[in-house]
Enzyme design. Structure first.
Site, PDB file in Angstrom:
ATOM      1  N   ILE A 156      -7.535   7.692  -1.496  1.00 19.12           N
ATOM      2  CA  ILE A 156      -7.500   6.231  -1.439  1.00 19.12           C
ATOM      3  C   ILE A 156      -8.283   5.878  -0.176  1.00 19.12           C
ATOM      4  CG2 ILE A 156      -5.234   6.334  -0.278  1.00 19.12           C
ATOM      5  CD1 ILE A 156      -4.511   3.667  -1.401  1.00 19.12           C
ATOM      6  N   SER A 157      -9.201   4.912  -0.267  1.00 14.42           N
ATOM      7  CA  SER A 157     -10.049   4.575   0.872  1.00 14.42           C
ATOM      8  C   SER A 157      -9.255   3.963   2.022  1.00 14.42           C
ATOM      9  CB  SER A 157     -11.129   3.577   0.473  1.00 14.42           C
ATOM     10  OG  SER A 157     -11.936   4.102  -0.541  1.00 14.42           O
ATOM     11  N   GLN A 158      -9.867   4.033   3.198  1.00 13.98           N
ATOM     12  CA  GLN A 158      -9.363   3.368   4.396  1.00 13.98           C
ATOM     13  C   GLN A 158      -9.253   1.853   4.104  1.00 13.98           C
ATOM     14  OE1 GLN A 158     -12.605   3.670   7.014  1.00 13.98           O
ATOM     15  NE2 GLN A 158     -11.574   2.853   8.807  1.00 13.98           N
ATOM     16  N   ARG A 177       0.813  -1.226   0.000  1.00 18.63           N
ATOM     17  CA  ARG A 177       0.000   0.000   0.000  1.00 18.63           C
ATOM     18  C   ARG A 177       0.848   1.280   0.000  1.00 18.63           C
ATOM     19  NH1 ARG A 177      -5.504   1.765   1.495  1.00 18.63           N
ATOM     20  NH2 ARG A 177      -5.441   3.528   2.919  1.00 18.63           N
TER      21      ARG A 177
END
Ligand code: SAH
Length: 219
Positions: A66-68, A40
């Site tokens: 960018i999402s959790q 990530r």
């Protein structure tokens, strides 16, 4: 040889998966393996490298996020993937969600409308050798007609309703997930298509950037 830096990120990743993903009920082993594998920290801009595995969304430039990690895991699990699918993603962004999918399925088709993000992320996919991801610079609310139907569809930006071309391009037996609601708050909606019958499940509140396009928000 794994260097020290990589080992550190590997440990961050393990910690993320245990505390944010497994502890909150994600139990699909394919999703867990993918989240343990995808680096990530390479998908966020360098200033955020150290906090890439934190329990929050992060900016990726061009006013997008960018999402959790948990949301990514929840949406991926909702697609009920087994491994041989062709999946369509709308909103490539950083490419992290597409990489998670690419670890699980046969082929990922991902569409991005922002040219800067499109170019940057396509390069990253090449560098990381994600050869089963194909990218397209276009308005994803119209889907990808030439490659349809898809076994699963994931929309990673929010709109007031699910674009009709996407429902048409979903194969019978397939599932689609998308945040649906207003521009400030949405609910994560999962639909299951069984020939002409469509079942809808609400997975709970979420917050995404806007899906902009012909069947989404206007610019
Ligand atoms: N899946 C991404 C999330 C990115 S945020 C990730 O893992 O990082 C949502 C993205 O959707 C943004 O990059 C935005 O530019 C894009 N987007 C918004 N509307 C779109 C549309 N109609 N077609 C394709 N991409 C769109």
């Amino acid at each position: 040889m794994i260097n020290k830096q990589e080992k550190k990120f590997e440990n961050f990743r393990k910690d993320m998966v245990e505390k944010q993903i497994i502890a909150r009920g994600i139990n699909d082993q394919l999703v867990i393996n993918a989240m343990n594998k995808v680096p990530r920290h390479l998908f966020v801009s360098e200033v955020f490298t150290a906090s890439a595995y934190g329990d929050f969304p992060l900016p990726i430039g061009e006013e997008q996020t960018i999402s959790q990690p948990y949301i990514i895991a929840e949406m991926t699990q909702a697609l009920e993937l087994k491994g041989n699918e062709r999946v369509l993603e709308i909103g490539t962004g950083s490419g992290y969600q597409a990489a998670i999918l690419a670890e699980i399925v046969f082929k990922v088709y991902t569409i991005e409308r922002n040219n800067t993000l499109f170019m940057k992320t396509r390069k990253l996919f090449d560098q990381l050798k994600y050869h089963n991801i194909v990218t397209k610079y276009s308005d994803g609310t119209k889907g990808w007609e030439q490659e349809a139907p898809f076994d699963a569809i994931i929309v990673t930006a929010g709109g007031t309703k699910i674009p009709s071309p996407l429902i048409d391009q979903l194969a019978p037996g397939g599932q689609l997930v998308m945040p649906v609601g207003s521009d400030s708050i949405q609910e994560l909606i999962k639909i299951y298509k069984d020939n002409d019958d469509i079942k809808t499940i609400n997975l709970g509140a979420c917050r995404f950037v806007k899906l902009i396009g012909e069947y989404g928000w206007k610019e």
